[in-house]
Write an enzyme that holds these catalytic residues in place. Structure first.
Site, PDB file in Angstrom:
ATOM      1  N   ALA A   1     -24.104 -29.775   6.676  1.00  0.00           N
ATOM      2  CA  ALA A   1     -23.187 -28.573   7.155  1.00  0.00           C
ATOM      3  C   ALA A   1     -24.122 -27.526   7.412  1.00  0.00           C
ATOM      4  CB  ALA A   1     -22.384 -28.174   5.884  1.00  0.00           C
ATOM      5  N   ASN A   2     -23.506 -26.433   7.898  1.00  0.00           N
ATOM      6  CA  ASN A   2     -24.259 -24.840   7.979  1.00  0.00           C
ATOM      7  C   ASN A   2     -23.701 -24.232   6.725  1.00  0.00           C
ATOM      8  OD1 ASN A   2     -24.915 -26.193  10.561  1.00  0.00           O
ATOM      9  ND2 ASN A   2     -25.103 -23.930  11.344  1.00  0.00           N
ATOM     10  N   ARG A   3     -24.621 -23.155   6.631  1.00  0.00           N
ATOM     11  CA  ARG A   3     -24.030 -22.297   5.530  1.00  0.00           C
ATOM     12  C   ARG A   3     -22.943 -21.392   6.227  1.00  0.00           C
ATOM     13  NH1 ARG A   3     -26.708 -21.498   0.892  1.00  0.00           N
ATOM     14  NH2 ARG A   3     -28.623 -22.409   1.277  1.00  0.00           N
ATOM     15  N   SER A   4     -21.883 -21.329   5.483  1.00  0.00           N
ATOM     16  CA  SER A   4     -20.943 -20.181   6.185  1.00  0.00           C
ATOM     17  C   SER A   4     -19.614 -20.372   5.028  1.00  0.00           C
ATOM     18  CB  SER A   4     -20.350 -20.866   7.543  1.00  0.00           C
ATOM     19  OG  SER A   4     -18.938 -20.066   7.785  1.00  0.00           O
TER      20      SER A   4
END
Ligand code: CTP
Ligand code: CA
Length: 224
Positions: free
Chosen positions: A33-36
């Site tokens: 995942a991306n950090r968001s």
């Protein structure tokens, strides 16, 4: 579909917003995942609805309440997000705030075990479709397509190049070298065909309200 009594600057307009990360499964218990946090995207969806837009919020996995008056579609992966955006068309505008994972894995149906020979399992990655670029090139392209660019360095250069590469109308460039991720404020630059407009550091709800206002002005000037 909701109706705004008394109108609003975006009354009668449909806006698609993507927000949050995507999760790309590796196996049943792991993902990339991306950090968001999803906060900026959710604020934008709420701000658009607050001035009368019919908003479809395509949300990756986040722990946030749905803003008032917003139709929310929950997704997990980039492929699901792309499909949900497609399903939500037609729209007058789209604001792609999601931190989409650039790659996905070929997920294992069973949990990958550590094994005894010491070598970690290789991850074979495949590039995900670019949802923003796809939408900007789509037959049913919304009249105004807005992308986000989270950058740590050379923010304006990257953002300007990204706007051209993706074929979108505006890029909201976001300097994430500090503690923006998950924080309450944001410092953004709006990159349009007219150039770069740098906004002062603002709380995320105020970035959202200002962007919603700008979108209303832009759509007001378009014949739809
Ligand atoms: N985006 C998208 N689909 C993707 C990747 C990105 O819709 N598969 C959108 C994001 O929602 C954002 C914009 O494209 O609006 C820019 O995302 P970003 O990750 O900054 O762009 P990339 O082209 O992936 O470039 P980078 O190599 O810097 O990650
Ligand atoms: Ca990316």
């Amino acid at each position: 579909r909701r109706r705004m009594v008394g109108g609003g600057a975006l009354s009668g307009k449909h806006v698609i917003v993507t927000a949050g990360p995507t999760h790309e499964p590796i196996d049943p218990v792991r993902y990339i995942a991306n950090r968001s946090s999803g906060r900026q995207g959710f604020e934008i969806a709420g701000a658009l609805a607050a001035i009368g837009a019919e908003v479809t919020l395509v949300a990756g996995p986040v722990a946030l309440p749905t803003p008032a008056g917003v139709r929310r579609v929950d997704v997990e992966t980039a492929l699901e997000m792309a499909e949900a955006v497609e399903q939500a068309l037609p729209a007058d505008a789209a604001v792609m705030v999601a931190a989409v994972a650039d790659w996905r894995a070929e997920p294992s149906a069973t949990k990958i075990k550590k094994g005894g020979d010491g070598a970690p399992p290789p991850l074979r990655l495949v590039e995900n479709p670019d949802i923003l670029a796809g939408l900007a090139a789509a037959k049913k392209r919304p009249g105004l397509v807005v992308g986000f660019a989270a950058e740590t360095n050379d923010v304006l250069d990257h953002a300007t190049a990204k706007r051209a590469r993706k074929g979108c109308d505006w890029i909201v460039a976001n300097d994430v070298s500090g503690d923006v991720m998950g924080g309450s404020d944001n410092t953004v630059h709006l990159v349009t065909d007219a150039g770069v407009e740098s906004w002062e550091r603002l709380p995320k709800p105020m970035v959202a309200a200002r962007l919603a206002q700008r979108i209303a002005e832009a759509l007001g000037g378009l014949k739809t």
